[in-house]
Write an enzyme that holds these catalytic residues in place. Sequence first.
Site, PDB file in Angstrom:
ATOM      1  N   THR A  90      34.650  15.098  42.247  1.00  0.00           N
ATOM      2  CA  THR A  90      34.551  13.730  42.747  1.00  0.00           C
ATOM      3  C   THR A  90      35.934  13.085  42.716  1.00  0.00           C
ATOM      4  O   THR A  90      36.765  13.412  41.870  1.00  0.00           O
ATOM      5  CB  THR A  90      33.563  12.890  41.918  1.00  0.00           C
ATOM      6  OG1 THR A  90      34.068  12.713  40.588  1.00  0.00           O
ATOM      7  CG2 THR A  90      32.194  13.553  41.865  1.00  0.00           C
ATOM      8  N   GLY A 107      38.153  13.590  44.992  1.00  0.00           N
ATOM      9  CA  GLY A 107      38.964  14.784  45.221  1.00  0.00           C
ATOM     10  C   GLY A 107      39.800  14.778  46.476  1.00  0.00           C
ATOM     11  O   GLY A 107      40.276  15.836  46.887  1.00  0.00           O
ATOM     12  N   THR A 108      40.005  13.615  47.079  1.00  0.00           N
ATOM     13  CA  THR A 108      40.748  13.588  48.344  1.00  0.00           C
ATOM     14  C   THR A 108      42.242  13.354  48.155  1.00  0.00           C
ATOM     15  O   THR A 108      42.996  13.385  49.128  1.00  0.00           O
ATOM     16  CB  THR A 108      40.185  12.493  49.274  1.00  0.00           C
ATOM     17  OG1 THR A 108      40.235  11.220  48.605  1.00  0.00           O
ATOM     18  CG2 THR A 108      38.741  12.806  49.669  1.00  0.00           C
ATOM     19  N   SER A 109      42.684  13.132  46.931  1.00  0.00           N
ATOM     20  CA  SER A 109      44.120  12.941  46.681  1.00  0.00           C
ATOM     21  C   SER A 109      44.409  13.227  45.219  1.00  0.00           C
ATOM     22  O   SER A 109      43.494  13.444  44.410  1.00  0.00           O
ATOM     23  CB  SER A 109      44.556  11.510  47.031  1.00  0.00           C
ATOM     24  OG  SER A 109      43.948  10.570  46.157  1.00  0.00           O
ATOM     25  N   GLY A 110      45.673  13.228  44.870  1.00  0.00           N
ATOM     26  CA  GLY A 110      46.093  13.308  43.478  1.00  0.00           C
ATOM     27  C   GLY A 110      45.547  14.492  42.711  1.00  0.00           C
ATOM     28  O   GLY A 110      45.508  15.626  43.191  1.00  0.00           O
ATOM     29  N   ILE A 111      45.101  14.233  41.493  1.00  0.00           N
ATOM     30  CA  ILE A 111      44.611  15.280  40.602  1.00  0.00           C
ATOM     31  C   ILE A 111      43.409  15.989  41.204  1.00  0.00           C
ATOM     32  O   ILE A 111      43.275  17.218  41.112  1.00  0.00           O
ATOM     33  CB  ILE A 111      44.260  14.680  39.228  1.00  0.00           C
ATOM     34  CG1 ILE A 111      45.534  14.212  38.509  1.00  0.00           C
ATOM     35  CG2 ILE A 111      43.507  15.685  38.366  1.00  0.00           C
ATOM     36  CD1 ILE A 111      45.270  13.365  37.271  1.00  0.00           C
ATOM     37  N   GLY A 112      42.511  15.241  41.829  1.00  0.00           N
ATOM     38  CA  GLY A 112      41.310  15.841  42.398  1.00  0.00           C
ATOM     39  C   GLY A 112      41.617  16.843  43.494  1.00  0.00           C
ATOM     40  O   GLY A 112      41.066  17.954  43.512  1.00  0.00           O
ATOM     41  N   SER A 119      41.798   9.375  29.936  1.00  0.00           N
ATOM     42  CA  SER A 119      43.189   8.919  30.040  1.00  0.00           C
ATOM     43  C   SER A 119      43.714   8.682  28.639  1.00  0.00           C
ATOM     44  O   SER A 119      42.946   8.338  27.726  1.00  0.00           O
ATOM     45  CB  SER A 119      43.269   7.614  30.843  1.00  0.00           C
ATOM     46  OG  SER A 119      44.544   7.005  30.700  1.00  0.00           O
ATOM     47  N   TYR A 174      40.778  -1.044  31.990  1.00  0.00           N
ATOM     48  CA  TYR A 174      40.888   0.379  32.325  1.00  0.00           C
ATOM     49  C   TYR A 174      40.764   1.230  31.063  1.00  0.00           C
ATOM     50  O   TYR A 174      40.003   2.210  31.030  1.00  0.00           O
ATOM     51  CB  TYR A 174      42.222   0.635  33.020  1.00  0.00           C
ATOM     52  CG  TYR A 174      42.496   2.079  33.337  1.00  0.00           C
ATOM     53  CD1 TYR A 174      41.835   2.713  34.378  1.00  0.00           C
ATOM     54  CD2 TYR A 174      43.435   2.808  32.601  1.00  0.00           C
ATOM     55  CE1 TYR A 174      42.090   4.053  34.678  1.00  0.00           C
ATOM     56  CE2 TYR A 174      43.699   4.135  32.902  1.00  0.00           C
ATOM     57  CZ  TYR A 174      43.028   4.747  33.942  1.00  0.00           C
ATOM     58  OH  TYR A 174      43.280   6.069  34.239  1.00  0.00           O
TER      59      TYR A 174
END
Length: 249
Positions: A13, A15-20, A138, A151
């Site tokens: 989830t 998952g379209t950028s960055g770590i994902g 985090s 956050y």
Amino acid sequence: MTKKLDGKVALITGGTSGIGLATARLFQAQGARVVVTGRGEAALQQARLALGEHALVLRSDASCLADIDALMAAIGERFGRLDIVFANAGVARVGPVETVTEADYAGMMDINVKGTFFTIQKALPLFGDSASVIVTTSIANQLGTPHFSLYGASKAALRSLVQSLALELVGRGVRVNAISPGPIATPIFDSFGLPPEITSAVKGGIADKAPTKRFGSVDEVAQAVLFLACDPGYIIGAEIVVDGGMSLL
């Protein structure tokens, strides 16, 4: 040569950028069939191009239970099961405590906490005899950070959730663990709405403070996720910190 995730079905989830996205690529390289979710159409299209036609890239809002139900139904129809869930979808909003609104609170808690909880819950019927759940927390969940109070609280809730679910689900063959990233080079800083010069100054200050004198890469975090996805079963309720030593200061 056998790959580490040959034949596995993995949901990522956010998952379209960055770590994902980095994790989705790594999982594919290790033989997994991946399902990736996101919300923005442009990012979804970019992920489809990056991952190719064999990946299932779907629009799904982690804060919406109807979307999670539809997501699980699509996975069941396409693959019939799930082996790995990387619950990575999350948002971050920063600002002084006086500026936080009820909408800010609801938006962050709904995606970061509610979305993660119900993604795991609704994935359970798709799991076989052995499955791995990895949650993105985090280092803010234990380090006090001005302007990151909401956050940090949401990520602390996830740390507790991982520990409780790890004990509750281990008897079903489901391993629940977490990765706890520190300063990682992702687009998240650009989403805070700060002027570019302030964003640059903040990032420079973080890099100077870090023992490694740099931000981590998304690929370095993805390697930790892969490790937890492949673990044979004796790491339960753990939180692997990937922060270049930042939390040791």
